[in-house]
Enzyme design. Structure first.
Site, PDB file in Angstrom:
ATOM      1  N   ARG A  49       0.838  -1.197   0.000  1.00  0.00           N
ATOM      2  CA  ARG A  49       0.000   0.000   0.000  1.00  0.00           C
ATOM      3  C   ARG A  49       0.882   1.260   0.000  1.00  0.00           C
ATOM      4  NH1 ARG A  49       1.433   2.129   4.149  1.00  0.00           N
ATOM      5  NH2 ARG A  49       0.196   3.970   3.707  1.00  0.00           N
ATOM      6  N   GLY A  50       0.211   2.397  -0.127  1.00  0.00           N
ATOM      7  CA  GLY A  50       0.921   3.670  -0.216  1.00  0.00           C
ATOM      8  C   GLY A  50       1.101   3.991  -1.693  1.00  0.00           C
ATOM      9  N   ALA A  51       0.797   5.230  -2.073  1.00  0.00           N
ATOM     10  CA  ALA A  51       0.758   5.589  -3.495  1.00  0.00           C
ATOM     11  C   ALA A  51       2.018   5.193  -4.271  1.00  0.00           C
ATOM     12  CB  ALA A  51       0.468   7.080  -3.627  1.00  0.00           C
ATOM     13  N   ARG A  86      -6.313  -0.352  -7.919  1.00  0.00           N
ATOM     14  CA  ARG A  86      -6.871   0.682  -7.019  1.00  0.00           C
ATOM     15  C   ARG A  86      -6.978   1.968  -7.831  1.00  0.00           C
ATOM     16  NH1 ARG A  86      -4.329   1.399  -1.151  1.00  0.00           N
ATOM     17  NH2 ARG A  86      -6.419   2.058  -0.573  1.00  0.00           N
ATOM     18  N   GLN A 187      -3.678   2.608   9.563  1.00  0.00           N
ATOM     19  CA  GLN A 187      -2.301   2.718   9.056  1.00  0.00           C
ATOM     20  C   GLN A 187      -1.430   3.545  10.007  1.00  0.00           C
ATOM     21  OE1 GLN A 187      -5.050   3.071   7.244  1.00  0.00           O
ATOM     22  NE2 GLN A 187      -4.762   2.583   5.080  1.00  0.00           N
ATOM     23  N   ASP A 228      -2.298  11.052  -2.534  1.00  0.00           N
ATOM     24  CA  ASP A 228      -2.485   9.985  -3.521  1.00  0.00           C
ATOM     25  C   ASP A 228      -2.684  10.549  -4.921  1.00  0.00           C
ATOM     26  OD1 ASP A 228      -3.327   8.716  -0.817  1.00  0.00           O
ATOM     27  OD2 ASP A 228      -2.845   7.075  -2.202  1.00  0.00           O
ATOM     28  N   ASN A 238      -6.222  12.252  -0.401  1.00  0.00           N
ATOM     29  CA  ASN A 238      -5.354  11.488   0.513  1.00  0.00           C
ATOM     30  C   ASN A 238      -6.265  10.672   1.422  1.00  0.00           C
ATOM     31  OD1 ASN A 238      -2.651  10.868   1.466  1.00  0.00           O
ATOM     32  ND2 ASN A 238      -3.200  11.936   3.341  1.00  0.00           N
ATOM     33  N   LYS A 239      -5.660   9.913   2.289  1.00  0.00           N
ATOM     34  CA  LYS A 239      -6.405   9.001   3.163  1.00  0.00           C
ATOM     35  C   LYS A 239      -7.580   9.699   3.835  1.00  0.00           C
ATOM     36  CE  LYS A 239      -6.004   5.564   3.578  1.00  0.00           C
ATOM     37  NZ  LYS A 239      -6.891   4.707   2.736  1.00  0.00           N
TER      38      LYS A 239
END
Ligand code: MRU
Length: 349
Positions: A49-51, A86, A187, A228, A238-239
């Site tokens: 995970r993570g852009a 995603r 996270q 992101d 973003n998240k």
């Protein structure tokens, strides 16, 4: 292919391994990743995970599959499948576009291997530059708040927002980092708390709902988050929970910074409303599950709404810290982020 070693991706003996980010911090478990379906599954489950990292994992796998002799038509299909893993982080699409160009080369197997390794190296450099640029904006004695996880786990390098925190810590400027737990997938509580502990950065973990009162008490000097996707007008996806923090920071007159590589900017996306937002499973809201166990507290059939990201309007952002430097709100007042970015020197592709 040459060996690759990042905090959460390893490529050795022509096999890709990912550090299972759902198992952290309870277990440090490396999972092999041998085909596209497996990687898509890992990406959707946020094991990787993570852009920046999802883009790098996809690029490395596709290069490996080329080396293993997958025909070009199947590689093209694989690029499409990975692209759809995603929807929100544009880094995945950007990296796969670069791999597609390599696939069009006469010696495409070698070209894809080179391009995937180049993307990893570039990401490391971009992270270092973001860290250097961002640390300049951190004042000595800072108590900074961060959300989600933007560190070495999510990139090939020191991270984006966490990279800034690390560099500022190395410069002796951090008194403390407030870590939002980041519901629903935690996270912050699982990954950022673990990473900051490993890095020796002083932190305190809070529930997301505590940020407002901390700010009211004067305990937060600035907010640092990752991104992101940055739209052409500077709006940032973003998240989920990032937007609430931006509003809180604005109300309390606290600087709110976004740290990201220039590759997170999407010039084709006019504004935040055009950014596709991933919707996720109800079970993530009705309960929680991970290597720590599972628990459901809501009725099994409780209707839910679970967007994985939100959009922070450019008007709430005090600065976009990119590898090419800081972009100020004044530079994007005409709503064109790209113009402000164009005047900076970026790492050329
Ligand atoms: O759903 P996730 O955990 O992949 O979301 C991650 C984030 O929102 C990060 O802030 C972003 O990808 C930047 S990571 C350097």
């Amino acid at each position: 292919m040459q060996t690759v070693n990042t905090t959460s991706l390893t490529l050795k003996e022509n096999r890709l391994w990912i550090l299972d980010q759902q198992a952290l911090p309870q277990e440090k478990c490396w999972l092999p990743c041998d085909d596209v379906e497996q990687l898509v599954g890992h990406i959707r489950a946020l094991r990787v995970r993570g852009a920046p990292l999802i883009g790098l994992s996809a690029s490395l796998l596709i290069a490996l599959l080329a080396e293993r002799g997958l025909p070009r038509t199947e590689l093209k299909q694989a690029l499409q499948t990975l692209r759809a893993a995603r929807p929100t982080a544009v880094n995945l699409m950007n990296n796969l576009d670069r791999m597609k160009l390599a696939l069009a080369q006469p010696d495409w197997v070698a070209a894809m291997a080179e391009e995937a390794l180049r993307l990893v190296d570039e990401d490391r450099i971009l992270c270092d530059r973001i860290a250097d640029n961002g640390a300049e904006w951190v004042k000595p004695g800072s108590r900074l708040l961060t959300h989600c996880n933007t560190g070495g786990l999510a990139t090939a390098g020191v991270g984006t927002a966490i990279g800034v925190l690390l560099r500022a810590h190395q410069q002796g400027k951090i008194t403390q980092v407030w870590v939002d737990e980041t519901r629903p997938l935690l996270q912050g509580g699982r990954l950022t708390a673990w990473e900051l502990g490993e890095l020796g950065i002083p932190y305190r973990l809070i529930c997301d709902s505590m940020a407002a009162s901390l700010m009211a008490e004067g305990l937060v000097d600035a907010v640092w988050v990752g991104a992101d996707r940055i739209a052409a007008n500077g709006d940032v996806a973003n998240k989920i929970g990032t937007y609430s923090l931006a509003i809180l920071a604005h109300y309390h007159r606290i600087p709110f910074y976004v740290a990201a590589p220039h590759t997170t900017h999407d010039p084709d996306c006019p504004n935040g409303a055009a950014i596709p937002i991933e919707q996720r499973a109800a079970a993530e809201v009705t309960g929680v599950s991970g290597s720590f166990g599972s628990c459901q507290w809501a009725p099994v059939d409780a209707p839910t709404y679970n967007p994985a990201f939100d959009v922070t309007p450019a008007a709430l952002i005090s600065g976009w810290v990119l590898d090419c430097g800081l972009i100020t709100p004044e530079q994007v007042t005409d709503g064109i982020f790209l113009q402000a970015m164009g005047s900076k020197e970026t790492l050329s592709a």
